[in-house]
Structures are given as structure tokens and as C-alpha cells.
Design a protein around this motif. Structure first.
Motif: not given
Length: 222
Positions: A119-146
């Protein structure tokens, strides 16, 4: 005897049993099942990207309410809720579940992590959360470093399970099944059945055989 029969099967062209069956139908079923499960897991995370888009991640009032901030606060507030998972009420007349797994220590640690770091670092840690979920989507759907994508899914699913599965009005198995599916994808490495990993692995294998530690590590994650 089994080795002799296995050799005989290969020589005779007979389909073998198990996950390495030489039957084209069996291989097709396996690939389709793994692909559907992998893409399904990726799509699950894809659907969760849009209500917490950067840069505010759906939060309001100086990152104190709404969006991602709401669920973080909710997980912290509910740290003292029932604190058990895998509840099995075998005897209906018995007060409370007869079988369960206590997770109070985990919910408390999760709440402390959220309140003192996220919570104290949400302004930048939110990007970590969002990017991680975006990476999971790309990785699982493309079979890329799955396998790496599945590992990230295990981390996200575990945090969600600890933070939310035990809270009121939540079906705990929705989070548990998400975690179990992520674990299955980690073990299967779906990109080896479809997707870009099938193209990457031969090249990474060459690097690994030449003694490259980076190649060996990347090969493990594909």
C-alpha cells in the motif's frame, strides 16, 4: 520383460501407453487438452487486466479506495476472518467443519506485507501486479517461456488464495482451483506442446549442451 515388450512395440509400430504414446490420436488429445487449459488460464488473467489499468489501477481518492486498492485493503481487513481453507463438513449436525487447514499465520503475514509494503508503494507496485498478470496472459496463450509464466501464476494465485479465499461471500475453491491449474501448467510446461517454446527449446538446448548456465536456466523455464 517390460523393456523387451516396449522395444517390441516400437519395432512393430504398435501404439505405446502413457503420456508418450505414439498414437497420433492420443498425442492430439493431449496437446488439445494442455492448450485449452493453458489458454484458459491465460484468459482468466486477461479478464482481470481491465478493471485495474495503469496509472491509477482503478483506485480513487489518492490511492485509498476502489480498484486494486479496494481488494488490497479488503485482504488486509479480513486477515482475522475464519482463517481456514479446504473445509469439509462431513457430518451436517456437527458444529463447524470436521476437516480444514488453518492458514491464520499466512493471512497475518499477507496483511503485514500489504499494509507495510504494497500500500505505501502502490503507485509503482501496481505496475508490478499489472505487468505480472499481463505476462501470465501472454506466456500461457502464446506458449512462450510457459513454465516461467506458470510460476508467476502460482505466485499470484497463492497470494489471492491466502488473501481472499477465506473471506465471507467467496467460494474458496475458485482460488484453490486457480492455484492447482497453475501448478499443473508448471509441471506440464504447455509451451512444449504448442506455441513458441517449441521453436525456442532446440536453440536453448544447444546453448545448454555447450555449458551455458543461462541456456540451461532458460531451457528449464520453457
Amino acid at each position: 520383460m517390460s523393456e523387451v515388450s516396449s522395444v517390441a512395440d516400437r519395432k512393430s509400430g504398435q501404439p505405446r501407453e502413457g503420456i508418450y504414446s505414439s498414437s497420433r490420436l492420443e498425442r492430439t488429445i493431449t496437446v488439445l487438452a494442455v492448450a485449452i487449459a493453458s489458454i484458459g488460464l491465460g484468459y482468466l488473467f486477461f479478464t482481470q487486466l481491465w478493471w485495474k489499468l495503469p496509472p491509477d489501477f482503478g483506485c480513487r481518492d489518492d490511492f485509498t479506495r476502489g480498484g486494486l486498492c479496494f481488494f488490497l485493503q479488503h485482504a488486509a481487513d479480513e486477515a482475522d476472518a475464519s482463517n481456514i481453507l479446504l473445509k469439509a463438513e462431513i457430518v451436517r449436525s456437527s458444529p463447524g467443519p470436521e476437516l480444514s487447514v488453518p492458514i491464520g499465520w499466512a493471512t497475518q503475514l499477507n496483511a503485514a506485507f500489504i499494509e507495510n509494503f504494497v500500500q505505501p508503494n502502490i503507485r509503482w507496485f501496481g505496475y508490478v501486479v499489472w505487468s505480472t498478470e499481463a505476462w501470465i496472459f501472454l506466456s500461457m496463450c502464446l506458449g512462450f517461456f510457459s513454465r516461467l509464466g506458470a510460476l508467476a501464476a502460482i505466485g499470484m494465485s497463492t497470494q489471492l488464495m491466502i488473501g481472499l479465499a477465506h473471506t465471507p461471500n467467496e467460494w474458496e475453491w475458485s482460488y484453490i482451483l486457480m492455484l492447482l491449474l497453475s501448478i499443473a501448467m508448471f509441471g506440464l510446461a504447455p509451451g512444449r506442446y504448442f506455441g513458441l517454446d517449441r521453436l525456442l527449446r532446440p536453440r536453448l538446448k544447444v546453448l545448454s549442451e555447450r555449458g551455458s548456465r543461462v541456456g540451461r536456466l532458460l531451457l528449464l523455464f520453457t
